[in-house]
Scaffold this motif. Structure first.
Motif, PDB file in Angstrom:
ATOM      1  N   PRO A  99      98.090  39.106  66.525  1.00  0.00           N
ATOM      2  CA  PRO A  99      98.538  40.382  65.965  1.00  0.00           C
ATOM      3  C   PRO A  99      97.413  41.101  65.237  1.00  0.00           C
ATOM      4  CG  PRO A  99      99.080  38.643  64.445  1.00  0.00           C
ATOM      5  CD  PRO A  99      98.436  37.973  65.645  1.00  0.00           C
ATOM      6  N   VAL A 100      97.610  42.376  65.009  1.00  0.00           N
ATOM      7  CA  VAL A 100      96.761  43.122  64.095  1.00  0.00           C
ATOM      8  C   VAL A 100      97.267  42.836  62.683  1.00  0.00           C
ATOM      9  CG1 VAL A 100      96.079  45.421  63.304  1.00  0.00           C
ATOM     10  CG2 VAL A 100      96.265  44.934  65.754  1.00  0.00           C
ATOM     11  N   ARG A 101      96.358  42.417  61.804  1.00  0.00           N
ATOM     12  CA  ARG A 101      96.731  42.126  60.419  1.00  0.00           C
ATOM     13  C   ARG A 101      96.358  43.316  59.552  1.00  0.00           C
ATOM     14  NH1 ARG A 101      95.730  35.660  59.557  1.00  0.00           N
ATOM     15  NH2 ARG A 101      95.957  35.067  61.737  1.00  0.00           N
ATOM     16  N   LEU A 102      97.347  43.987  59.034  1.00  0.00           N
ATOM     17  CA  LEU A 102      97.150  45.184  58.232  1.00  0.00           C
ATOM     18  C   LEU A 102      97.236  44.796  56.757  1.00  0.00           C
ATOM     19  CD1 LEU A 102      96.972  47.697  60.116  1.00  0.00           C
ATOM     20  CD2 LEU A 102      99.008  48.541  58.975  1.00  0.00           C
ATOM     21  N   ASP A 103      96.098  44.563  56.149  1.00  0.00           N
ATOM     22  CA  ASP A 103      96.054  44.173  54.737  1.00  0.00           C
ATOM     23  C   ASP A 103      95.983  45.436  53.883  1.00  0.00           C
ATOM     24  OD1 ASP A 103      95.622  43.174  52.217  1.00  0.00           O
ATOM     25  OD2 ASP A 103      94.127  41.697  52.853  1.00  0.00           O
ATOM     26  N   ARG A 104      97.046  45.702  53.159  1.00  0.00           N
ATOM     27  CA  ARG A 104      97.115  46.909  52.325  1.00  0.00           C
ATOM     28  C   ARG A 104      96.960  46.575  50.839  1.00  0.00           C
ATOM     29  NH1 ARG A 104     102.557  49.512  54.820  1.00  0.00           N
ATOM     30  NH2 ARG A 104     103.374  47.499  54.124  1.00  0.00           N
ATOM     31  N   GLY A 105      96.282  45.451  50.592  1.00  0.00           N
ATOM     32  CA  GLY A 105      96.028  45.043  49.222  1.00  0.00           C
ATOM     33  C   GLY A 105      96.872  43.888  48.744  1.00  0.00           C
ATOM     34  N   PHE A 106      97.799  43.409  49.594  1.00  0.00           N
ATOM     35  CA  PHE A 106      98.665  42.297  49.234  1.00  0.00           C
ATOM     36  C   PHE A 106      98.536  41.137  50.222  1.00  0.00           C
ATOM     37  CE2 PHE A 106     100.523  45.863  47.056  1.00  0.00           C
ATOM     38  CZ  PHE A 106     101.075  45.345  45.889  1.00  0.00           C
ATOM     39  N   GLY A 107      97.483  41.144  51.024  1.00  0.00           N
ATOM     40  CA  GLY A 107      97.391  40.150  52.080  1.00  0.00           C
ATOM     41  C   GLY A 107      98.366  40.482  53.191  1.00  0.00           C
ATOM     42  N   THR A 108      98.577  39.535  54.102  1.00  0.00           N
ATOM     43  CA  THR A 108      99.550  39.718  55.177  1.00  0.00           C
ATOM     44  C   THR A 108     100.431  38.485  55.269  1.00  0.00           C
ATOM     45  OG1 THR A 108      98.120  38.779  56.895  1.00  0.00           O
ATOM     46  CG2 THR A 108      97.931  41.145  56.480  1.00  0.00           C
ATOM     47  N   VAL A 109     101.478  38.597  56.063  1.00  0.00           N
ATOM     48  CA  VAL A 109     102.354  37.460  56.293  1.00  0.00           C
ATOM     49  C   VAL A 109     101.506  36.270  56.738  1.00  0.00           C
ATOM     50  CG1 VAL A 109     104.251  36.594  57.708  1.00  0.00           C
ATOM     51  CG2 VAL A 109     104.261  38.964  56.919  1.00  0.00           C
ATOM     52  N   VAL A 110     101.719  35.119  56.131  1.00  0.00           N
ATOM     53  CA  VAL A 110     100.926  33.931  56.452  1.00  0.00           C
ATOM     54  C   VAL A 110     101.294  33.463  57.850  1.00  0.00           C
ATOM     55  CG1 VAL A 110     100.411  31.546  55.850  1.00  0.00           C
ATOM     56  CG2 VAL A 110     100.759  33.241  54.046  1.00  0.00           C
ATOM     57  N   LEU A 111     100.284  33.408  58.708  1.00  0.00           N
ATOM     58  CA  LEU A 111     100.496  32.990  60.091  1.00  0.00           C
ATOM     59  C   LEU A 111      99.755  31.690  60.352  1.00  0.00           C
ATOM     60  CD1 LEU A 111      99.979  36.415  61.869  1.00  0.00           C
ATOM     61  CD2 LEU A 111     102.106  35.378  61.129  1.00  0.00           C
ATOM     62  N   GLN A 112     100.455  30.703  60.859  1.00  0.00           N
ATOM     63  CA  GLN A 112      99.836  29.434  61.211  1.00  0.00           C
ATOM     64  C   GLN A 112      99.974  29.255  62.717  1.00  0.00           C
ATOM     65  OE1 GLN A 112     101.404  26.251  58.839  1.00  0.00           O
ATOM     66  NE2 GLN A 112     101.650  27.571  57.052  1.00  0.00           N
ATOM     67  N   PHE A 113      98.938  29.669  63.433  1.00  0.00           N
ATOM     68  CA  PHE A 113      98.974  29.590  64.886  1.00  0.00           C
ATOM     69  C   PHE A 113      98.703  28.164  65.351  1.00  0.00           C
ATOM     70  CE2 PHE A 113      99.475  33.943  65.975  1.00  0.00           C
ATOM     71  CZ  PHE A 113      98.924  34.648  64.927  1.00  0.00           C
ATOM     72  N   ALA A 114      99.096  27.914  66.581  1.00  0.00           N
ATOM     73  CA  ALA A 114      98.842  26.600  67.167  1.00  0.00           C
ATOM     74  C   ALA A 114      97.349  26.295  67.123  1.00  0.00           C
ATOM     75  CB  ALA A 114      99.351  26.571  68.609  1.00  0.00           C
ATOM     76  N   LYS A 115      97.018  25.062  66.750  1.00  0.00           N
ATOM     77  CA  LYS A 115      95.605  24.704  66.604  1.00  0.00           C
ATOM     78  C   LYS A 115      94.909  24.549  67.948  1.00  0.00           C
ATOM     79  CE  LYS A 115      96.231  22.511  62.100  1.00  0.00           C
ATOM     80  NZ  LYS A 115      96.092  21.261  61.311  1.00  0.00           N
ATOM     81  N   SER A 116      95.651  24.152  68.955  1.00  0.00           N
ATOM     82  CA  SER A 116      95.030  23.999  70.265  1.00  0.00           C
ATOM     83  C   SER A 116      94.975  25.354  70.951  1.00  0.00           C
ATOM     84  CB  SER A 116      95.852  23.031  71.127  1.00  0.00           C
ATOM     85  OG  SER A 116      97.175  23.482  71.248  1.00  0.00           O
ATOM     86  N   PRO A 117      93.818  25.730  71.540  1.00  0.00           N
ATOM     87  CA  PRO A 117      93.710  27.043  72.178  1.00  0.00           C
ATOM     88  C   PRO A 117      94.619  27.159  73.383  1.00  0.00           C
ATOM     89  CG  PRO A 117      91.787  25.687  72.684  1.00  0.00           C
ATOM     90  CD  PRO A 117      92.585  24.933  71.654  1.00  0.00           C
ATOM     91  N   SER A 118      95.193  28.309  73.555  1.00  0.00           N
ATOM     92  CA  SER A 118      96.076  28.545  74.693  1.00  0.00           C
ATOM     93  C   SER A 118      95.295  29.192  75.823  1.00  0.00           C
ATOM     94  CB  SER A 118      97.238  29.460  74.279  1.00  0.00           C
ATOM     95  OG  SER A 118      97.940  29.918  75.406  1.00  0.00           O
ATOM     96  N   PRO A 119      95.435  28.683  77.057  1.00  0.00           N
ATOM     97  CA  PRO A 119      94.713  29.300  78.176  1.00  0.00           C
ATOM     98  C   PRO A 119      95.204  30.708  78.473  1.00  0.00           C
ATOM     99  CG  PRO A 119      96.292  27.673  78.970  1.00  0.00           C
ATOM    100  CD  PRO A 119      96.236  27.523  77.462  1.00  0.00           C
ATOM    101  N   ASN A 120      96.405  31.061  77.984  1.00  0.00           N
ATOM    102  CA  ASN A 120      96.960  32.382  78.248  1.00  0.00           C
ATOM    103  C   ASN A 120      96.798  33.334  77.069  1.00  0.00           C
ATOM    104  OD1 ASN A 120      97.811  31.620  80.788  1.00  0.00           O
ATOM    105  ND2 ASN A 120      99.822  30.953  80.087  1.00  0.00           N
ATOM    106  N   ARG A 121      96.027  32.923  76.031  1.00  0.00           N
ATOM    107  CA  ARG A 121      95.887  33.795  74.872  1.00  0.00           C
ATOM    108  C   ARG A 121      95.088  35.042  75.244  1.00  0.00           C
ATOM    109  NH1 ARG A 121      96.408  33.245  69.502  1.00  0.00           N
ATOM    110  NH2 ARG A 121      96.524  30.980  69.529  1.00  0.00           N
ATOM    111  N   ALA A 122      95.622  36.183  74.871  1.00  0.00           N
ATOM    112  CA  ALA A 122      94.929  37.443  75.143  1.00  0.00           C
ATOM    113  C   ALA A 122      93.838  37.662  74.106  1.00  0.00           C
ATOM    114  CB  ALA A 122      95.924  38.603  75.120  1.00  0.00           C
TER     115      ALA A 122
END
Length: 330
Positions: free
Chosen positions: A245-268
């Motif tokens: 995603p695009v992370r839009l930090d407006r001075g409060f950080g962004t929603v904490v995202l914990q993506f899968a640690k293993s790389p995905s072959p289909n990741r854009a």
């Protein structure tokens, strides 16, 4: 076990607008990736299933099939779905619906015609009773843990349990421009994003990637207990890719995202840096029904392919228009 296998995961899908082909690809992907889910996946459709795109009827078929197969799934009604439901029942707002993209929906249900009558609307109701049933039972908002799932957003000035119907269905600027924490992280559609990437801020997850124009339909898979989130979007040939995603930090950080640690072959590929400013600008400038802007053609980043109505639909007011044939615009 993948994120989609977890019973705490909700798969939220953005505005479909008649792109049944893209929706079918996402549902097939969910089925494949959640094979080990003990009770089946939970799919939350964030509304606007119908209008504008070529196959609203088939899109509604897919929603019905999904709700039957996976009973924990939900339809969150969108403003276009609400107008469609009204056209099939009380017909108080039917002319307002006709001005906002009804032609493509009527064509998908009834075939091409120079005009449609109120009898034609009754025919849809008779032929597709399950479509009407799920529209009538659709939710306005669903809250799970610290997440609120809704079509358009919420009015930040009102408590989450006292939201106005019109705000839930079509709010834009007051919600999108609100900076700072809210009682819930709001997962929503309704405000199209161009470039077509999901956007996260400190208080919302925005996933309407303008499928009808961009060919990109987006899903957020959210582990509502552990705050792990993954995003998936349709690509060329119906292929579904994992996207950042695009992370839009407006001075409060962004929603904490914990993506899968293993790389995905289909990741854009992650959006280029310049896309951040473009997304921010388009969100800020998103057309707000009810503004004093003149009636004019809007670019697709605002989600309208034709003239933009400059007055809001008041969903809590009866529309008593004359019972005349519904003519195609000249």
């Amino acid at each position: 076990m993948t994120l989609l296998d977890l019973p705490s995961t909700v798969c939220a899908i953005g505005d479909v607008h008649g792109r049944a082909d893209l929706l079918a690809s996402l549902i097939d992907f969910i089925e494949d990736q959640s094979a080990r889910a003990p009770q089946g996946p939970r799919v939350y459709f964030l509304g606007d299933i119908v209008d504008r795109g070529p196959d609203s009827r088939r899109a509604m078929d897919i929603v019905c099939e999904t709700l039957r197969r996976w009973p924990e799934s939900r339809l969150l009604i969108g403003n276009h779905d609400f107008l469609f439901r009204d056209a099939l029942t009380s017909q108080r707002l039917v002319h307002g619906w006709f001005d906002r993209g009804a032609i493509s929906t009527l064509t998908s249900y009834l075939g091409n015609s120079d005009s449609y009558s109120f009898d034609d609307l009754a025919l849809i109701k008779t032929r597709y009773p399950e479509h009407l049933r799920i529209l009538q039972s659709a939710s306005l908002i669903e809250c799970i843990g610290r997440y609120a799932f809704v079509h358009a957003g919420i009015d930040p000035s009102d408590p989450i349990d006292r939201q106005d119907l019109t705000a839930l269905l079509q709010i834009r600027a007051p919600f999108l421009d609100h900076v700072g924490p809210l009682s819930h992280i709001v997962v929503h559609g309704h405000s199209p994003l161009m470039p077509p990437y999901p956007v996260v801020t400190e208080n919302r997850i925005s996933i309407d990637t303008s499928a009808v124009h961009s060919g990109v339909l987006t899903m957020a898979a959210i582990d509502t207990e552990n705050d792990r989130i993954q995003f998936y979007s349709t690509g060329h040939g119906g292929r579904v890719n994992e996207v950042d995603p695009v992370r839009l930090d407006r001075g409060f950080g962004t929603v904490v995202l914990q993506f899968a640690k293993s790389p995905s072959p289909n990741r854009a590929v992650h959006p280029e840096p310049g896309h951040l400013e473009s997304c921010q600008r388009n969100l800020r400038d998103s057309f707000t029904m009810g503004s004093s802007a003149p009636n004019q053609s809007c670019d697709i980043s605002r989600g309208f392919a034709g003239p933009c109505p400059n007055t809001p639909v008041n969903f809590q007011r009866a529309f008593n228009g004359p019972s005349k044939p519904l003519q195609k615009p000249s």
